[in-house]
Design an enzyme around this catalytic site. Sequence first.
Site, PDB file in Angstrom:
ATOM      1  N   ASP A  35       0.846  -1.197   0.000  1.00 12.62           N
ATOM      2  CA  ASP A  35       0.000   0.000   0.000  1.00 12.62           C
ATOM      3  C   ASP A  35       0.880   1.244   0.000  1.00 12.62           C
ATOM      4  OD1 ASP A  35      -1.995   1.859   0.292  1.00 12.62           O
ATOM      5  OD2 ASP A  35      -3.011   0.831   1.913  1.00 12.62           O
ATOM      6  N   ASP A  36       0.905   1.959  -1.121  1.00 12.93           N
ATOM      7  CA  ASP A  36       1.665   3.212  -1.277  1.00 12.93           C
ATOM      8  C   ASP A  36       3.171   3.007  -1.405  1.00 12.93           C
ATOM      9  OD1 ASP A  36      -0.823   4.340  -0.947  1.00 12.93           O
ATOM     10  OD2 ASP A  36      -0.351   5.448   0.879  1.00 12.93           O
ATOM     11  N   CYS A  75      -6.149   3.794  -3.501  1.00 15.44           N
ATOM     12  CA  CYS A  75      -6.384   2.432  -3.012  1.00 15.44           C
ATOM     13  C   CYS A  75      -7.561   1.694  -3.637  1.00 15.44           C
ATOM     14  CB  CYS A  75      -6.588   2.466  -1.503  1.00 15.44           C
ATOM     15  SG  CYS A  75      -5.211   3.162  -0.569  1.00 15.44           S
ATOM     16  N   ARG A  79      -7.276  -1.589  -6.227  1.00 16.09           N
ATOM     17  CA  ARG A  79      -7.527  -2.961  -5.770  1.00 16.09           C
ATOM     18  C   ARG A  79      -8.654  -3.606  -6.565  1.00 16.09           C
ATOM     19  NH1 ARG A  79      -4.903  -3.262  -0.672  1.00 16.09           N
ATOM     20  NH2 ARG A  79      -3.720  -1.324  -0.581  1.00 16.09           N
ATOM     21  N   LYS A 132      -5.315  -5.750   3.980  1.00 10.07           N
ATOM     22  CA  LYS A 132      -6.248  -4.647   3.738  1.00 10.07           C
ATOM     23  C   LYS A 132      -7.174  -4.980   2.562  1.00 10.07           C
ATOM     24  CE  LYS A 132      -6.278   0.100   2.022  1.00 10.07           C
ATOM     25  NZ  LYS A 132      -5.494   1.311   1.734  1.00 10.07           N
ATOM     26  N   HIS A 134     -10.541  -2.960   1.561  1.00  8.07           N
ATOM     27  CA  HIS A 134     -10.892  -1.643   1.014  1.00  8.07           C
ATOM     28  C   HIS A 134     -11.766  -1.710  -0.240  1.00  8.07           C
ATOM     29  CE1 HIS A 134      -9.394   2.804   1.146  1.00  8.07           C
ATOM     30  NE2 HIS A 134     -10.686   2.658   1.417  1.00  8.07           N
ATOM     31  N   SER A 157      -8.507   1.501   4.944  1.00  8.75           N
ATOM     32  CA  SER A 157      -7.159   2.023   5.218  1.00  8.75           C
ATOM     33  C   SER A 157      -6.892   2.171   6.711  1.00  8.75           C
ATOM     34  CB  SER A 157      -6.966   3.378   4.526  1.00  8.75           C
ATOM     35  OG  SER A 157      -6.925   3.226   3.134  1.00  8.75           O
ATOM     36  N   HIS A 233       1.405   2.455   3.945  1.00 14.98           N
ATOM     37  CA  HIS A 233       0.420   3.531   4.130  1.00 14.98           C
ATOM     38  C   HIS A 233       0.582   4.101   5.539  1.00 14.98           C
ATOM     39  CE1 HIS A 233      -3.535   5.477   4.448  1.00 14.98           C
ATOM     40  NE2 HIS A 233      -3.743   5.240   3.151  1.00 14.98           N
ATOM     41  N   ASP A 285      -0.157  -0.861  -4.893  1.00 11.00           N
ATOM     42  CA  ASP A 285      -1.457  -0.376  -5.369  1.00 11.00           C
ATOM     43  C   ASP A 285      -1.386   1.007  -6.001  1.00 11.00           C
ATOM     44  OD1 ASP A 285      -1.063   1.115  -3.024  1.00 11.00           O
ATOM     45  OD2 ASP A 285      -3.149   0.961  -2.395  1.00 11.00           O
ATOM     46  N   ASN A 286      -0.339   1.745  -5.748  1.00  4.85           N
ATOM     47  CA  ASN A 286      -0.126   3.057  -6.368  1.00  4.85           C
ATOM     48  C   ASN A 286       1.223   3.590  -5.911  1.00  4.85           C
ATOM     49  OD1 ASN A 286      -2.695   3.737  -4.142  1.00  4.85           O
ATOM     50  ND2 ASN A 286      -0.682   4.632  -3.739  1.00  4.85           N
ATOM     51  N   LYS A 306       1.372   9.385  -5.506  1.00  2.42           N
ATOM     52  CA  LYS A 306       0.001   8.936  -5.258  1.00  2.42           C
ATOM     53  C   LYS A 306      -1.027  10.014  -5.575  1.00  2.42           C
ATOM     54  CE  LYS A 306      -2.920   7.395  -1.390  1.00  2.42           C
ATOM     55  NZ  LYS A 306      -2.922   6.850  -0.023  1.00  2.42           N
TER      56      LYS A 306
END
Length: 463
Positions: A35-36, A75, A79, A132, A134, A157, A233, A285-286, A306
């Site tokens: 995540d991130d 996010c 996903r 996660k 989301h 998140s 994240h 994811d980004n 992001k």
Amino acid sequence: MDRLKIVVLMLVGAFAGVAAFAQERPPNFVVIYCDDLGYGDLGSYGHPTIRTPELDRMAADGQRWTQFYSPDSVCTPSRAGLLTGRFAVRYGLSTKSRPVLFPDSAGGLPDSEETLAQALKKLGYATGCVGKWHLGHLPEYLPTNRGFDSYYGIPYSNDMDRIGPGSVDANIRDAETEDFAVWNVPILRNEEEIERPADQRTITRRYTDEAKTFIRENQGKPFFLYLAHSMPHIPLFRSQEFKGRSQGGIYGDVIEELDASTGEIRDLIEDLGIAENTLVVFTSDNGPWLICRSHGGSAGPLREGKSTTWEGGQRVPAIFWWKGKLKPGVITGVGSAVDIFPTLVRLAGGQVSRPVDGQDLSPALLRGEPLPRKTMFFWRRGELMAVREGPWKAHFITQNAYGPAERKQHDPPLLFHLDEDAGERHNIAGAHPEVIARLTKLRQDHMAGIEKSEDMLAPKIGG
């Protein structure tokens, strides 16, 4: 003697049948989604101080992709794109109302979308989700109602359900925090809340243990494990053994724990003797959350991060590992996480049952054939902002990630040659009107094929 020969032949035939069955068994899949995590956050992608020996080894033994894209720059839609093979704008998870799902959102990933877990379950796979989610926190949207046999993790998140005092800036952008209770985020097992607030100081450790348990329990059958880490994240947390370990500060500690987690999972796959039948994919994811300063990551040579459609927002690390099946190397062609759905379904011996935005990468992965992806479309909050074809990328709309909305529409669009200018510094639109015309037509054609649906991100009435 003749009878003995017959018995021997029968035994040989039986063993041959077992061997044939083993060869015919579909491969296992492990998808690790951070995540991130930024393009420049791993050692093999050029970070000078964060040490990631396990991922670097995985990249050396497998394939490291240098032009791999997340489906979106935040996010929820990212996903959704991975698990459906379709851009989230098609089913109400990329809209102008808000960027992602929140604890007051009424919706989630709709039933009209088949998930990768559902597609693989039809083919006899055990399916597990750890981490996660989301994609909707209400019961009907949780992983166990979207094709997964089991779930352990947080529903959205790790910075949501905030109840503590003070500003976000003071608590999570620079300063270290040990007060996990500031974020009243629950941990679920299947559909049951088992901990609230989640003790995030041990969350990566516990995700790793859950993932390893799933692999051990399902090693005798084809399985799909989706391990979606909460980190890096913000707020950042890491286990006690990783505190102060990295030269890269708190953020580096977090990345080095993710690296160790991946190494444990790969070692387990090796120890169980299933490495030659297990594909592991590691990606993000980004891009990095740059406003978080030292608690955000790095996009390396790429522009922005992001929540933007600049390269730093969606070009992410991607490592593919499958012992004895993939030719090791650096892959410089274009791929995307939306390609994971059709690729895994085809590798499992199935057929994709509906049109998707993803492309089947299996011929390229297994036989080194040319990559099929020639275009990439960059959606942000329900708008198609940029288009890539080959090395060319045109930005029709740009907008900064956070703060005052500096949305700019460009006519003519900005144009960059990404092979020569990965940092998108030099706009060369004036020299290439024919490229502008071609990418403009691609954008128009793609938008014409998008039928937007109900907004699934909006809050509950009265929420």
